[in-house]
Write a protein that holds these residues in place. Structure first.
Motif, PDB file in Angstrom:
ATOM      1  N   PHE A  23      -0.997   7.510  -4.950  1.00 33.59           N
ATOM      2  CA  PHE A  23      -0.907   6.547  -3.693  1.00 33.59           C
ATOM      3  C   PHE A  23      -2.397   5.743  -3.631  1.00 33.59           C
ATOM      4  O   PHE A  23      -3.335   6.251  -4.287  1.00 33.59           O
ATOM      5  CB  PHE A  23      -1.098   7.756  -2.605  1.00 33.59           C
ATOM      6  N   ASP A  24      -2.468   4.738  -2.546  1.00 35.44           N
ATOM      7  CA  ASP A  24      -3.627   4.151  -2.384  1.00 35.44           C
ATOM      8  C   ASP A  24      -4.646   4.644  -1.283  1.00 35.44           C
ATOM      9  O   ASP A  24      -5.782   4.443  -1.214  1.00 35.44           O
ATOM     10  CB  ASP A  24      -3.321   2.631  -2.013  1.00 35.44           C
ATOM     11  N   LEU A  25      -3.734   5.396  -0.598  1.00 37.87           N
ATOM     12  CA  LEU A  25      -4.426   6.045   0.721  1.00 37.87           C
ATOM     13  C   LEU A  25      -3.928   7.381   1.102  1.00 37.87           C
ATOM     14  O   LEU A  25      -2.489   7.456   1.125  1.00 37.87           O
ATOM     15  CB  LEU A  25      -4.501   5.316   1.950  1.00 37.87           C
ATOM     16  N   VAL A  26      -4.719   8.168   1.122  1.00 37.55           N
ATOM     17  CA  VAL A  26      -4.305   9.698   1.362  1.00 37.55           C
ATOM     18  C   VAL A  26      -5.040  10.003   2.835  1.00 37.55           C
ATOM     19  O   VAL A  26      -6.193   9.900   2.992  1.00 37.55           O
ATOM     20  CB  VAL A  26      -4.652  10.837   0.379  1.00 37.55           C
ATOM     21  N   VAL A  48       0.897  -1.081  -0.033  1.00 38.25           N
ATOM     22  CA  VAL A  48      -0.181  -0.097  -0.133  1.00 38.25           C
ATOM     23  C   VAL A  48       0.926   1.133   0.004  1.00 38.25           C
ATOM     24  O   VAL A  48       1.835   1.118   0.717  1.00 38.25           O
ATOM     25  CB  VAL A  48      -0.890   0.103   1.253  1.00 38.25           C
ATOM     26  N   ARG A  49       0.521   2.169  -0.776  1.00 36.08           N
ATOM     27  CA  ARG A  49       1.261   3.485  -0.832  1.00 36.08           C
ATOM     28  C   ARG A  49       0.379   4.580   0.056  1.00 36.08           C
ATOM     29  O   ARG A  49      -0.504   4.763  -0.359  1.00 36.08           O
ATOM     30  CB  ARG A  49       1.488   3.884  -2.464  1.00 36.08           C
ATOM     31  N   LEU A  50       1.140   5.032   0.893  1.00 33.84           N
ATOM     32  CA  LEU A  50       0.231   6.105   1.849  1.00 33.84           C
ATOM     33  C   LEU A  50       0.859   7.522   1.810  1.00 33.84           C
ATOM     34  O   LEU A  50       2.083   7.641   1.497  1.00 33.84           O
ATOM     35  CB  LEU A  50       0.417   5.789   3.256  1.00 33.84           C
ATOM     36  N   LEU A  51      -0.142   8.489   1.688  1.00 31.29           N
ATOM     37  CA  LEU A  51       0.423   9.895   1.713  1.00 31.29           C
ATOM     38  C   LEU A  51      -0.385  10.367   3.137  1.00 31.29           C
ATOM     39  O   LEU A  51      -1.510  10.548   3.021  1.00 31.29           O
ATOM     40  CB  LEU A  51       0.083  10.739   0.430  1.00 31.29           C
ATOM     41  N   ASP A  52       0.443  10.841   4.073  1.00 31.62           N
ATOM     42  CA  ASP A  52       0.050  11.629   5.179  1.00 31.62           C
ATOM     43  C   ASP A  52       0.164  13.103   5.224  1.00 31.62           C
ATOM     44  O   ASP A  52       1.266  13.489   5.196  1.00 31.62           O
ATOM     45  CB  ASP A  52       0.768  10.963   6.445  1.00 31.62           C
ATOM     46  N   ILE A  53      -0.884  13.914   4.984  1.00 28.28           N
ATOM     47  CA  ILE A  53      -0.831  15.343   4.535  1.00 28.28           C
ATOM     48  C   ILE A  53      -0.941  15.786   5.925  1.00 28.28           C
ATOM     49  O   ILE A  53      -1.890  15.690   6.564  1.00 28.28           O
ATOM     50  CB  ILE A  53      -1.917  15.750   3.681  1.00 28.28           C
ATOM     51  N   GLY A  54       0.099  16.846   6.365  1.00 25.57           N
ATOM     52  CA  GLY A  54      -0.117  17.580   7.589  1.00 25.57           C
ATOM     53  C   GLY A  54       0.155  16.484   8.705  1.00 25.57           C
ATOM     54  O   GLY A  54      -0.526  16.475   9.666  1.00 25.57           O
ATOM     55  N   CYS A  55       1.380  15.822   8.663  1.00 22.15           N
ATOM     56  CA  CYS A  55       1.722  14.611   9.325  1.00 22.15           C
ATOM     57  C   CYS A  55       1.763  14.800  10.944  1.00 22.15           C
ATOM     58  O   CYS A  55       1.634  13.857  11.667  1.00 22.15           O
ATOM     59  CB  CYS A  55       2.689  13.868   8.559  1.00 22.15           C
ATOM     60  N   GLY A  56       1.971  16.089  11.140  1.00 25.32           N
ATOM     61  CA  GLY A  56       2.155  16.332  12.683  1.00 25.32           C
ATOM     62  C   GLY A  56       3.532  15.621  13.145  1.00 25.32           C
ATOM     63  O   GLY A  56       4.427  15.378  12.663  1.00 25.32           O
ATOM     64  N   PRO A  66       2.765  -4.366   7.293  1.00 26.70           N
ATOM     65  CA  PRO A  66       4.381  -4.336   6.953  1.00 26.70           C
ATOM     66  C   PRO A  66       4.822  -4.115   5.588  1.00 26.70           C
ATOM     67  O   PRO A  66       5.990  -3.757   5.262  1.00 26.70           O
ATOM     68  CB  PRO A  66       4.748  -5.667   7.604  1.00 26.70           C
ATOM     69  N   LEU A  67       3.972  -4.188   4.721  1.00 26.68           N
ATOM     70  CA  LEU A  67       4.163  -3.941   3.348  1.00 26.68           C
ATOM     71  C   LEU A  67       3.824  -2.381   2.900  1.00 26.68           C
ATOM     72  O   LEU A  67       4.305  -1.876   1.639  1.00 26.68           O
ATOM     73  CB  LEU A  67       3.465  -4.768   2.201  1.00 26.68           C
ATOM     74  N   LEU A  68       3.293  -1.528   3.786  1.00 30.85           N
ATOM     75  CA  LEU A  68       2.996  -0.384   3.454  1.00 30.85           C
ATOM     76  C   LEU A  68       4.307   0.744   3.519  1.00 30.85           C
ATOM     77  O   LEU A  68       5.378   0.376   4.193  1.00 30.85           O
ATOM     78  CB  LEU A  68       2.145   0.289   4.336  1.00 30.85           C
ATOM     79  N   THR A  69       4.319   1.352   2.322  1.00 28.47           N
ATOM     80  CA  THR A  69       5.344   2.410   2.538  1.00 28.47           C
ATOM     81  C   THR A  69       4.702   3.906   2.106  1.00 28.47           C
ATOM     82  O   THR A  69       3.525   3.855   1.671  1.00 28.47           O
ATOM     83  CB  THR A  69       6.331   2.344   1.105  1.00 28.47           C
ATOM     84  N   GLY A  70       5.568   4.906   2.193  1.00 26.48           N
ATOM     85  CA  GLY A  70       4.523   6.254   1.958  1.00 26.48           C
ATOM     86  C   GLY A  70       5.389   7.403   2.199  1.00 26.48           C
ATOM     87  O   GLY A  70       6.793   7.289   2.674  1.00 26.48           O
TER      88      GLY A  70
END
Ligand SMILES: C[S@@+](CC[C@H](N)C(=O)[O-])C[C@H]1O[C@@H](n2cnc3c(N)ncnc32)[C@H](O)[C@@H]1O
Length: 340
Positions: A240-243, A173-181, A194-198
């Protein structure tokens, strides 16, 4: 006898009754909040939790000369009067239920919330009419990004539950965390899969630097890249798969929210999902003050009404848009939409 006479005078005097009631119901809690905030912020609670200390020892530990002890004693004695500190001989220690609770491990986010409310949000309440009259605005610099990031963590268990509902397991899974704090939500997603990158980004350099340091400390630097970036300038690359956007939709003005959400959608692969969590406008007095803060700021806008945000997500092209209340009875919600 003279005390009794004074009491009798006070009871018979309307102003005296009002003053006593004001002290008991309003001013003492305000003094307690200010004292505890200052004691948390300056590390005094932590120093006293380690061991009882004299005013001179505290002055030295705070980086002041020992001669500053007598002046510091004036401040410490307010804490004693409030019952938050105790004093035996010339040594001060933690005494109050709140002062002891605020330094207990696991309560750091609550301590940061107190600091955020007293140092940044109450001043907005205090100065709003004058600011509106003079046309003055708050800026991003009027808020301590690091304190905000720590305070936001009071919502952590609720946001984590929302993340658990949207992170696919067992496939990359490709993750984008916007305003990640602080980066804690990227960490949570990474631990679930464990296969998630981002990529974790934050508008503020110091916040992004702290998130990068945290993610490295958590052993995730090779899976989650972290950098300073503005969502409004992020260009589509590998989709990304998840934002995720947690607690930051009100950093964007109402007028730009559809465009901002559309930009987030364009960063997603077809079928990818957006998870957005936010406090909404139908909340308690704390949320009304947060709403006021953003109303007074020269950026961002008010907290969203949940039905308006649903419409904005649809306007940005998301499908299967849903809102769920994350805290029973509270105006804190998760919004999910699909790209496609
Ligand atoms: C209240 S904090 C929340 C941090 C974190 N998401 C959490 O919930 O703990 C909001 C964050 O969003 C960031 N932010 C605001 N506007 C942004 C933008 N245009 N692009 C990237 N980050 C942004 C701020 O710098 C701030 O650190």
């Amino acid at each position: 006898m003279s005390n009794l006479r004074t009491m009798a005078k006070l009871v018979g005097n309307r102003q005296g009754v009002l003053l006593v009631s004001l002290w008991r119901r309003v001013l003492t809690p305000v003094c307690r909040a200010a004292f505890l905030t200052s004691a948390v912020h300056n590390g005094v609670l932590r120093l006293l939790a380690d061991q009882p200390r004299t005013a001179e020892e505290l002055a030295l530990a705070l980086g002041a000369p020992a001669e500053a002890g007598p002046r510091l004693r004036g401040w410490l004695d307010v804490g004693v009067e409030l019952g938050e500190l105790g004093r035996r001989g010339d040594r001060y220690r933690l005494r109050g239920r709140l002062s002891r609770a605020l330094v207990r491990p696991g309560n750091e986010a609550v301590a940061a919330s107190l600091e955020q409310m007293v140092s940044y949000q109450i001043p907005a309440l205090l100065h709003a009419p004058a600011m509106i009259k003079d046309g003055r605005r708050l800026t991003l610099g009027d808020m301590d990004g690091e304190v905000t990031a720590r305070a936001s963590r009071v919502l952590e268990p609720f946001i984590e539950a929302a993340i658990e509902r949207v992170v696919d397991r067992g496939r990359p899974v490709r993750l984008l965390d916007i305003g990640c704090g602080t980066g804690v939500y990227s960490r949570h997603a990474a631990r679930l899969n464990p296969l998630l990158t981002g990529l974790a980004v934050d508008l503020q350099q110091d916040v992004a630097d702290q998130a990068a340091a945290n993610l490295a400390r958590w052993g995730l630097a090779d899976r989650v890249d972290t950098r300073r970036a503005d969502l409004r300038e992020l260009e589509p690359g590998e989709p990304f798969d998840l934002v995720m956007m947690h607690n930051n939709i009100y950093y964007f003005s109402e007028g730009e929210r559809v465009a901002v959400l559309e930009r987030a959608r364009r960063l997603l692969a077809p079928g990818g999902r957006l998870l957005l969590t936010t406090s909404c406008r139908d909340g308690n007095v704390g949320l009304r003050i947060l709403n006021l803060w953003f109303d007074l700021a020269d950026f961002g806008g008010p907290l969203p009404h949940h039905h308006e945000l649903l419409a904005q997500l649809e306007g940005a092209g998301f499908t299967e848009v849903q809102a769920t209340r994350l805290m029973p009875g509270q105006a804190f919600r998760a919004f999910v939409g699909v790209n496609g």
